[in-house]
Design an enzyme around this catalytic site. Sequence first.
Site, PDB file in Angstrom:
ATOM      1  N   HIS A  71      -1.624   3.564  -5.913  1.00 48.81           N
ATOM      2  CA  HIS A  71      -2.957   3.009  -5.649  1.00 48.81           C
ATOM      3  C   HIS A  71      -4.004   2.797  -6.765  1.00 48.81           C
ATOM      4  CE1 HIS A  71      -5.589   1.472  -2.624  1.00 48.81           C
ATOM      5  NE2 HIS A  71      -6.474   2.204  -2.972  1.00 48.81           N
TER       6      HIS A  71
ATOM      7  N   ASP B 153       2.482   2.701  -3.725  1.00 48.41           N
ATOM      8  CA  ASP B 153       0.769   2.737  -3.173  1.00 48.41           C
ATOM      9  C   ASP B 153       1.042   3.264  -1.741  1.00 48.41           C
ATOM     10  OD1 ASP B 153      -1.680   2.629  -1.990  1.00 48.41           O
ATOM     11  OD2 ASP B 153      -1.946   0.730  -3.224  1.00 48.41           O
TER      12      ASP B 153
ATOM     13  N   SER C 276      -8.991  -2.434  -3.651  1.00 46.75           N
ATOM     14  CA  SER C 276      -8.858  -1.826  -2.482  1.00 46.75           C
ATOM     15  C   SER C 276      -9.912  -2.321  -1.555  1.00 46.75           C
ATOM     16  CB  SER C 276      -8.809  -0.206  -2.807  1.00 46.75           C
ATOM     17  OG  SER C 276      -8.468   0.363  -1.474  1.00 46.75           O
TER      18      SER C 276
END
Length: 247
Positions: free
Chosen positions: A227, A197, A101
């Site tokens: 995610h 996600d 991320s």
Amino acid sequence: MAATQFLDTAQGRRLAYHKTEGDGPCIVFLGGLKSDMEGTKAVHLEAWAQAQGRAFLRFDYSGHGESLGRFEEGCIGDWHEDVLAALDALTDGPLVVVGSSMGGWQALLLARARPERIAGMVTIAAAPDFTEDGWWAGFDAVQRETLEREGQVELPSDYMEPYIVTRRMIEDGRKRLVLREPLRLPFPVRCLQGTADTAVSTQTALRLLEHAECGDMRLLLVKDADHRFSDGPCLGLIEQAVLDVLG
């Protein structure tokens, strides 16, 4: 489990870390926004590296986890400085960087700052430029006015408590954008992205794939993965991606 160690940086920050000695290249895990080094992916990858006798490093950015500081006072540039401080002080030689991320953005910033150190890169739901293309672009007029007037605005999250987004975070993020100018990645790169996600879209993953200058870059889309990307099959895919860039 080994006790947490701490590194004092030149910027006056104290960073918490766990380091495993072993064969190189050292595998370095860069976590996401408001995540910490005790997350499932970081701990799993550490155990996997240890079982193979490989060097491994996980750490908390300032304002995250066991490191000192307040999250609301930090920004992308501060955490970039933390990455450089940790890697310069705690590792030698080539690295395999695994960025999740926001850690994917940090990995790309690292590629600009220390390209000669990186032997390979794995990104998991990489979120480059999210402060501009996600947050700022998504703010309505009221949120932008609130940010200007009060210096911060609160945003909901699907994965944890709301984010406090500060004006400093937005303004600093504009200095760290990686998708607006050439991005050379002269090493193997494997990008992993879940189609379910809700924090980072597949379009972001495709944009990174198309934008980067890289002779060996692949994107794997995983149907219905979210995610977190931390169930058993996803963790196995991370292991395989690391092995792939190790060659």
